[in-house]
Write a protein that holds these residues in place. Structure first.
Motif, PDB file in Angstrom:
ATOM      1  N   THR A   1      -5.853 -14.833 -66.069  1.00 23.79           N
ATOM      2  CA  THR A   1      -7.228 -14.784 -66.589  1.00 23.79           C
ATOM      3  C   THR A   1      -7.504 -13.525 -67.414  1.00 23.79           C
ATOM      4  O   THR A   1      -8.179 -13.576 -68.418  1.00 23.79           O
ATOM      5  CB  THR A   1      -8.265 -14.863 -65.458  1.00 23.79           C
ATOM      6  N   HIS A   2      -6.985 -12.381 -66.959  1.00 26.04           N
ATOM      7  CA  HIS A   2      -7.189 -11.131 -67.717  1.00 26.04           C
ATOM      8  C   HIS A   2      -6.344 -10.032 -67.103  1.00 26.04           C
ATOM      9  O   HIS A   2      -5.697 -10.223 -66.067  1.00 26.04           O
ATOM     10  CB  HIS A   2      -8.659 -10.743 -67.826  1.00 26.04           C
ATOM     11  N   GLU A   3      -6.356  -8.880 -67.734  1.00 27.33           N
ATOM     12  CA  GLU A   3      -5.342  -7.871 -67.448  1.00 27.33           C
ATOM     13  C   GLU A   3      -5.716  -6.854 -66.369  1.00 27.33           C
ATOM     14  O   GLU A   3      -4.960  -5.913 -66.131  1.00 27.33           O
ATOM     15  CB  GLU A   3      -4.937  -7.138 -68.735  1.00 27.33           C
ATOM     16  N   HIS A   4      -6.847  -6.977 -65.706  1.00 26.36           N
ATOM     17  CA  HIS A   4      -7.171  -6.016 -64.650  1.00 26.36           C
ATOM     18  C   HIS A   4      -6.157  -6.142 -63.512  1.00 26.36           C
ATOM     19  O   HIS A   4      -5.640  -7.225 -63.255  1.00 26.36           O
ATOM     20  CB  HIS A   4      -8.601  -6.236 -64.157  1.00 26.36           C
ATOM     21  N   PRO A   5      -5.880  -5.016 -62.818  1.00 24.22           N
ATOM     22  CA  PRO A   5      -4.759  -5.006 -61.874  1.00 24.22           C
ATOM     23  C   PRO A   5      -4.912  -5.947 -60.673  1.00 24.22           C
ATOM     24  O   PRO A   5      -3.907  -6.275 -60.039  1.00 24.22           O
ATOM     25  CB  PRO A   5      -4.689  -3.539 -61.416  1.00 24.22           C
TER      26      PRO A   5
ATOM     27  N   PHE B   1     -17.176  -3.816 -68.281  1.00 24.52           N
ATOM     28  CA  PHE B   1     -16.137  -4.285 -67.359  1.00 24.52           C
ATOM     29  C   PHE B   1     -15.408  -5.507 -67.928  1.00 24.52           C
ATOM     30  O   PHE B   1     -14.187  -5.576 -67.902  1.00 24.52           O
ATOM     31  CB  PHE B   1     -16.732  -4.607 -65.987  1.00 24.52           C
ATOM     32  N   HIS B   2     -16.162  -6.460 -68.385  1.00 21.66           N
ATOM     33  CA  HIS B   2     -15.564  -7.673 -68.953  1.00 21.66           C
ATOM     34  C   HIS B   2     -16.340  -8.058 -70.208  1.00 21.66           C
ATOM     35  O   HIS B   2     -17.191  -8.959 -70.164  1.00 21.66           O
ATOM     36  CB  HIS B   2     -15.582  -8.824 -67.943  1.00 21.66           C
ATOM     37  N   PRO B   3     -16.042  -7.358 -71.319  1.00 20.42           N
ATOM     38  CA  PRO B   3     -16.702  -7.758 -72.567  1.00 20.42           C
ATOM     39  C   PRO B   3     -16.249  -9.160 -72.971  1.00 20.42           C
ATOM     40  O   PRO B   3     -15.156  -9.603 -72.593  1.00 20.42           O
ATOM     41  CB  PRO B   3     -16.227  -6.715 -73.573  1.00 20.42           C
TER      42      PRO B   3
ATOM     43  N   SER C   1     -13.247 -17.106 -62.808  1.00 22.01           N
ATOM     44  CA  SER C   1     -12.704 -15.744 -62.965  1.00 22.01           C
ATOM     45  C   SER C   1     -13.825 -14.705 -63.025  1.00 22.01           C
ATOM     46  O   SER C   1     -14.925 -14.961 -62.553  1.00 22.01           O
ATOM     47  CB  SER C   1     -11.758 -15.639 -64.157  1.00 22.01           C
ATOM     48  N   ASP C   2     -13.523 -13.522 -63.593  1.00 25.05           N
ATOM     49  CA  ASP C   2     -14.499 -12.425 -63.512  1.00 25.05           C
ATOM     50  C   ASP C   2     -15.606 -12.626 -64.542  1.00 25.05           C
ATOM     51  O   ASP C   2     -15.407 -12.419 -65.738  1.00 25.05           O
ATOM     52  CB  ASP C   2     -13.804 -11.081 -63.735  1.00 25.05           C
ATOM     53  N   THR C   3     -16.775 -12.990 -64.043  1.00 27.27           N
ATOM     54  CA  THR C   3     -17.884 -13.333 -64.926  1.00 27.27           C
ATOM     55  C   THR C   3     -19.196 -13.106 -64.199  1.00 27.27           C
ATOM     56  O   THR C   3     -19.236 -12.946 -62.972  1.00 27.27           O
ATOM     57  CB  THR C   3     -17.769 -14.811 -65.363  1.00 27.27           C
TER      58      THR C   3
END
Ligand code: ZN
Length: 229
Positions: free
Chosen positions: A56-60, A128-130, A150-152
């Protein structure tokens, strides 16, 4: 291991296996998909070997190169990657990855997979999540739609989702949203089943469930996504 659930879909029964935090697996027939595997392959011990990883995205807490390399060593591995994770993939993995941006679609293992926008909307949280960083995903299993938000936060795209059989919705501040905020979003798009996940730092999932108590047609499934860890 957290007890899995069976979801009846147009492609037959799909096993939904919560793994940890934002990681979960969908398995059916000979096929298996894992979302955002991190923290090593031991967390997936005893589960079907994934054919496909979806990032979904690159955060650890979502992207872990070592885990991806370890999975690729176990056998053939296909990858769907957001633009940011695709850029980070080592060459050995990039060659087998499909880069998918918000609004794009691909079909894998007979499942139509849409990458959908996921982003913050509260002014203090935008960094945080543009928009464009994170892919949510809708997977269409023969007409049965499973949505990893995901992160939203609650975006117009999330609120406007239709015909979602199962949704996984995040909560935790300051990165995503509160339980009540997530409940407000869910009340708009009305999945038939919803799993709160990604609630690190407390049982905000219980606050979420409380906010949806008595809401007809929406079943909240609480699971201990941090069991034993
Ligand atoms: Zn994130």
């Amino acid at each position: 291991m957290i007890t899995p659930d069976i979801i009846a879909t147009g492609l037959g029964d799909v096993v939904l296996q919560p793994v940890h935090h934002a990681t979960f697996m969908l398995s059916w027939g000979e096929n298996s998909i894992v979302f955002d595997p991190v923290g090593g392959t031991a967390r997936l011990a005893g589960l079907p070997r994934p054919d496909l990883v979806i990032l979904t995205h690159e955060h650890p807490d979502h992207y872990d190169e070592a885990t991806l390399l370890a999975l690729a060593e176990q056998g053939p591995l296909d990858i769907i990657a957001s633009p940011g994770t695709h850029a980070l993939l080592p060459d050995a993995l990039k060659t087998r990855a499909t880069r998918l941006a918000n609004g794009e679609t691909v079909e894998k293992l007979g499942v139509v997979i849409d990458a959908v926008p996921a982003y913050n909307t509260t002014p203090e949280r935008l960094q945080f999540h543009p928009r464009g960083l994170v892919n949510g995903y809708v997977l269409d299993f023969g007409g049965t739609r499973i949505y990893n938000a995901s992160d939203t936060e609650v975006t117009p795209e999330l609120a406007g989702m239709t015909d979602i059989a199962v949704a996984l919705v995040p909560m935790n501040l300051p990165y995503t949203m509160t339980g009540p905020q997530a409940a407000e979003g869910v009340r708009q798009f009305r999945p038939r089943i919803v799993y709160p996940f990604h609630y690190l730092g407390g049982r905000e999932d219980e606050v979420f469930a409380k906010a949806l108590e008595g809401e007809a047609g929406i079943e909240v499934r609480l699971r201990d996504w941090y069991e034993g860890q």
